[in-house]
Design a protein around this motif. Structure first.
Motif, PDB file in Angstrom:
ATOM      1  N   TYR A  63     -43.357  30.849 -51.722  1.00  0.00           N
ATOM      2  CA  TYR A  63     -43.203  30.891 -53.173  1.00  0.00           C
ATOM      3  C   TYR A  63     -43.104  32.325 -53.644  1.00  0.00           C
ATOM      4  CZ  TYR A  63     -44.723  26.042 -53.285  1.00  0.00           C
ATOM      5  OH  TYR A  63     -44.803  24.690 -53.087  1.00  0.00           O
ATOM      6  N   VAL A  64     -42.415  32.505 -54.763  1.00  0.00           N
ATOM      7  CA  VAL A  64     -42.524  33.750 -55.508  1.00  0.00           C
ATOM      8  C   VAL A  64     -43.368  33.423 -56.726  1.00  0.00           C
ATOM      9  CG1 VAL A  64     -40.312  34.665 -54.723  1.00  0.00           C
ATOM     10  CG2 VAL A  64     -40.412  33.426 -56.861  1.00  0.00           C
ATOM     11  N   VAL A  65     -44.140  34.368 -57.161  1.00  0.00           N
ATOM     12  CA  VAL A  65     -44.884  34.213 -58.409  1.00  0.00           C
ATOM     13  C   VAL A  65     -44.046  34.903 -59.467  1.00  0.00           C
ATOM     14  CG1 VAL A  65     -47.000  34.760 -59.666  1.00  0.00           C
ATOM     15  CG2 VAL A  65     -47.101  34.140 -57.232  1.00  0.00           C
ATOM     16  N   LEU A  66     -43.584  34.111 -60.412  1.00  0.00           N
ATOM     17  CA  LEU A  66     -42.729  34.595 -61.479  1.00  0.00           C
ATOM     18  C   LEU A  66     -43.579  34.824 -62.717  1.00  0.00           C
ATOM     19  CD1 LEU A  66     -39.681  35.074 -62.080  1.00  0.00           C
ATOM     20  CD2 LEU A  66     -39.678  32.801 -63.077  1.00  0.00           C
ATOM     21  N   GLU A  67     -43.436  35.977 -63.316  1.00  0.00           N
ATOM     22  CA  GLU A  67     -44.197  36.329 -64.512  1.00  0.00           C
ATOM     23  C   GLU A  67     -43.297  36.270 -65.731  1.00  0.00           C
ATOM     24  OE1 GLU A  67     -47.102  39.964 -65.562  1.00  0.00           O
ATOM     25  OE2 GLU A  67     -45.054  40.564 -65.091  1.00  0.00           O
ATOM     26  N   GLN A  68     -43.722  35.478 -66.698  1.00  0.00           N
ATOM     27  CA  GLN A  68     -43.041  35.420 -67.995  1.00  0.00           C
ATOM     28  C   GLN A  68     -43.933  36.169 -68.970  1.00  0.00           C
ATOM     29  OE1 GLN A  68     -42.939  31.695 -70.201  1.00  0.00           O
ATOM     30  NE2 GLN A  68     -40.740  31.958 -70.458  1.00  0.00           N
ATOM     31  N   LYS A  77     -47.526  34.161 -68.706  1.00  0.00           N
ATOM     32  CA  LYS A  77     -47.650  32.936 -67.938  1.00  0.00           C
ATOM     33  C   LYS A  77     -47.037  33.188 -66.569  1.00  0.00           C
ATOM     34  CE  LYS A  77     -46.990  27.951 -68.388  1.00  0.00           C
ATOM     35  NZ  LYS A  77     -46.390  26.876 -69.175  1.00  0.00           N
ATOM     36  N   LEU A  78     -47.663  32.650 -65.543  1.00  0.00           N
ATOM     37  CA  LEU A  78     -47.189  32.807 -64.180  1.00  0.00           C
ATOM     38  C   LEU A  78     -46.751  31.448 -63.646  1.00  0.00           C
ATOM     39  CD1 LEU A  78     -50.047  35.131 -62.864  1.00  0.00           C
ATOM     40  CD2 LEU A  78     -47.792  35.816 -63.694  1.00  0.00           C
ATOM     41  N   PHE A  79     -45.756  31.472 -62.779  1.00  0.00           N
ATOM     42  CA  PHE A  79     -45.214  30.258 -62.187  1.00  0.00           C
ATOM     43  C   PHE A  79     -45.052  30.464 -60.691  1.00  0.00           C
ATOM     44  CE2 PHE A  79     -43.617  30.700 -66.465  1.00  0.00           C
ATOM     45  CZ  PHE A  79     -43.818  29.444 -67.020  1.00  0.00           C
ATOM     46  N   ALA A  80     -45.367  29.451 -59.914  1.00  0.00           N
ATOM     47  CA  ALA A  80     -45.078  29.467 -58.477  1.00  0.00           C
ATOM     48  C   ALA A  80     -43.738  28.764 -58.294  1.00  0.00           C
ATOM     49  CB  ALA A  80     -46.173  28.761 -57.693  1.00  0.00           C
ATOM     50  N   ILE A  81     -42.741  29.524 -57.868  1.00  0.00           N
ATOM     51  CA  ILE A  81     -41.389  29.000 -57.688  1.00  0.00           C
ATOM     52  C   ILE A  81     -41.077  29.030 -56.194  1.00  0.00           C
ATOM     53  CG2 ILE A  81     -38.952  29.303 -58.298  1.00  0.00           C
ATOM     54  CD1 ILE A  81     -40.609  29.082 -60.807  1.00  0.00           C
ATOM     55  N   PRO A  82     -40.666  27.903 -55.610  1.00  0.00           N
ATOM     56  CA  PRO A  82     -40.283  27.947 -54.191  1.00  0.00           C
ATOM     57  C   PRO A  82     -39.176  28.984 -53.989  1.00  0.00           C
ATOM     58  CG  PRO A  82     -40.382  25.679 -54.958  1.00  0.00           C
ATOM     59  CD  PRO A  82     -40.492  26.562 -56.176  1.00  0.00           C
ATOM     60  N   PHE A  83     -39.335  29.821 -52.991  1.00  0.00           N
ATOM     61  CA  PHE A  83     -38.356  30.879 -52.741  1.00  0.00           C
ATOM     62  C   PHE A  83     -36.955  30.298 -52.549  1.00  0.00           C
ATOM     63  CE2 PHE A  83     -36.384  34.130 -49.890  1.00  0.00           C
ATOM     64  CZ  PHE A  83     -36.245  35.101 -50.860  1.00  0.00           C
ATOM     65  N   GLN A 106     -41.316  24.291 -69.762  1.00  0.00           N
ATOM     66  CA  GLN A 106     -42.111  23.082 -69.543  1.00  0.00           C
ATOM     67  C   GLN A 106     -42.702  23.016 -68.129  1.00  0.00           C
ATOM     68  OE1 GLN A 106     -39.616  19.765 -70.581  1.00  0.00           O
ATOM     69  NE2 GLN A 106     -39.229  20.560 -72.622  1.00  0.00           N
ATOM     70  N   ALA A 107     -42.400  23.985 -67.307  1.00  0.00           N
ATOM     71  CA  ALA A 107     -42.840  23.984 -65.905  1.00  0.00           C
ATOM     72  C   ALA A 107     -44.346  24.209 -65.802  1.00  0.00           C
ATOM     73  CB  ALA A 107     -42.114  25.079 -65.141  1.00  0.00           C
ATOM     74  N   PRO A 108     -44.969  23.680 -64.734  1.00  0.00           N
ATOM     75  CA  PRO A 108     -46.393  23.954 -64.521  1.00  0.00           C
ATOM     76  C   PRO A 108     -46.594  25.434 -64.224  1.00  0.00           C
ATOM     77  CG  PRO A 108     -45.457  22.807 -62.623  1.00  0.00           C
ATOM     78  CD  PRO A 108     -44.392  22.862 -63.682  1.00  0.00           C
ATOM     79  N   GLY A 109     -47.563  26.023 -64.876  1.00  0.00           N
ATOM     80  CA  GLY A 109     -47.828  27.439 -64.676  1.00  0.00           C
ATOM     81  C   GLY A 109     -49.313  27.717 -64.722  1.00  0.00           C
ATOM     82  N   PHE A 110     -49.658  28.983 -64.672  1.00  0.00           N
ATOM     83  CA  PHE A 110     -51.054  29.396 -64.710  1.00  0.00           C
ATOM     84  C   PHE A 110     -51.127  30.780 -65.336  1.00  0.00           C
ATOM     85  CE2 PHE A 110     -49.157  30.277 -60.620  1.00  0.00           C
ATOM     86  CZ  PHE A 110     -49.538  31.562 -60.294  1.00  0.00           C
ATOM     87  N   ASP A 111     -52.317  31.222 -65.717  1.00  0.00           N
ATOM     88  CA  ASP A 111     -52.429  32.548 -66.307  1.00  0.00           C
ATOM     89  C   ASP A 111     -52.987  33.535 -65.283  1.00  0.00           C
ATOM     90  OD1 ASP A 111     -55.352  32.933 -66.615  1.00  0.00           O
ATOM     91  OD2 ASP A 111     -55.208  31.331 -68.105  1.00  0.00           O
ATOM     92  N   LYS A 112     -52.886  34.812 -65.609  1.00  0.00           N
ATOM     93  CA  LYS A 112     -53.224  35.864 -64.640  1.00  0.00           C
ATOM     94  C   LYS A 112     -54.690  35.853 -64.229  1.00  0.00           C
ATOM     95  CE  LYS A 112     -53.937  39.375 -68.167  1.00  0.00           C
ATOM     96  NZ  LYS A 112     -53.560  40.652 -68.692  1.00  0.00           N
ATOM     97  N   ASP A 113     -55.561  35.249 -65.023  1.00  0.00           N
ATOM     98  CA  ASP A 113     -56.986  35.204 -64.677  1.00  0.00           C
ATOM     99  C   ASP A 113     -57.384  33.922 -63.963  1.00  0.00           C
ATOM    100  OD1 ASP A 113     -57.495  37.719 -65.851  1.00  0.00           O
ATOM    101  OD2 ASP A 113     -57.612  36.783 -67.836  1.00  0.00           O
ATOM    102  N   HIS A 114     -56.466  33.004 -63.791  1.00  0.00           N
ATOM    103  CA  HIS A 114     -56.789  31.705 -63.180  1.00  0.00           C
ATOM    104  C   HIS A 114     -55.714  31.280 -62.180  1.00  0.00           C
ATOM    105  CE1 HIS A 114     -59.038  31.680 -67.013  1.00  0.00           C
ATOM    106  NE2 HIS A 114     -59.978  31.206 -66.219  1.00  0.00           N
TER     107      HIS A 114
END
Length: 144
Positions: A63-68, A77-83, A106-114
């Motif tokens: 995965y790449v971690v994509l930062e919006q 917001k961070l997203f795990a995107i399959p490479f 609308q994609a599942p994501g997470f924040d930088k502290d979690h």
């Protein structure tokens, strides 16, 4: 190419194999990928690559971690995107993700502290399933 040519490359910074010696692109350093922008096919910026998640047993980027970015760094917001969902746009030094801005938001994501645990198969499988919906036969991380 012989060892003298490689030494000359290192001394001069000039590639002795010609101007297109690294074409098609096959191998990139992590630092050359981290920070790269990710756009969709419509040219809308979706964010930038913040980090890479490696499968240490298989030896590849999973995965790449994509930062919006949010406004002034707030609401990032961070997203795990399959490479394999990304395509390299070598000419513009960016990656392309086959998803609309609305689908991305609308994609599942997470924040930088979690961040999800690195062994959290539930999270990464869910993210992989979501992004798998946007990986058609013409997508993939072909680096050409």
């Amino acid at each position: 190419m012989n060892e003298n040519d490689l030494m000359q490359d290192n001394i001069t910074g000039q590639n002795q194999e010609g101007s297109n010696a690294n074409w098609p692109v096959k191998i990139l350093t992590a630092t050359s990928i981290i920070g790269d922008p990710v756009d969709n096919a419509q040219g809308e910026n979706l964010g930038k690559i913040k980090d890479l998640m490696l499968d240490i047993h298989a030896g590849h980027i999973t995965y790449v971690v994509l930062e919006q970015s949010g406004i002034l760094g707030i609401n990032e917001k961070l997203f795990a995107i399959p490479f394999k969902a990304l395509q390299l746009d070598n000419a513009n030094e960016k990656f392309i993700l086959n998803a609309s801005k609305e689908q991305f938001e609308q994609a599942p994501g997470f924040d930088k502290d979690h961040w999800p645990g690195t062994n959290s198969h539930n999270y990464y499988q869910g993210a992989g399933s979501y992004w798998g919906n946007f990986m058609g036969p013409s997508t993939g991380n072909s680096l050409t």
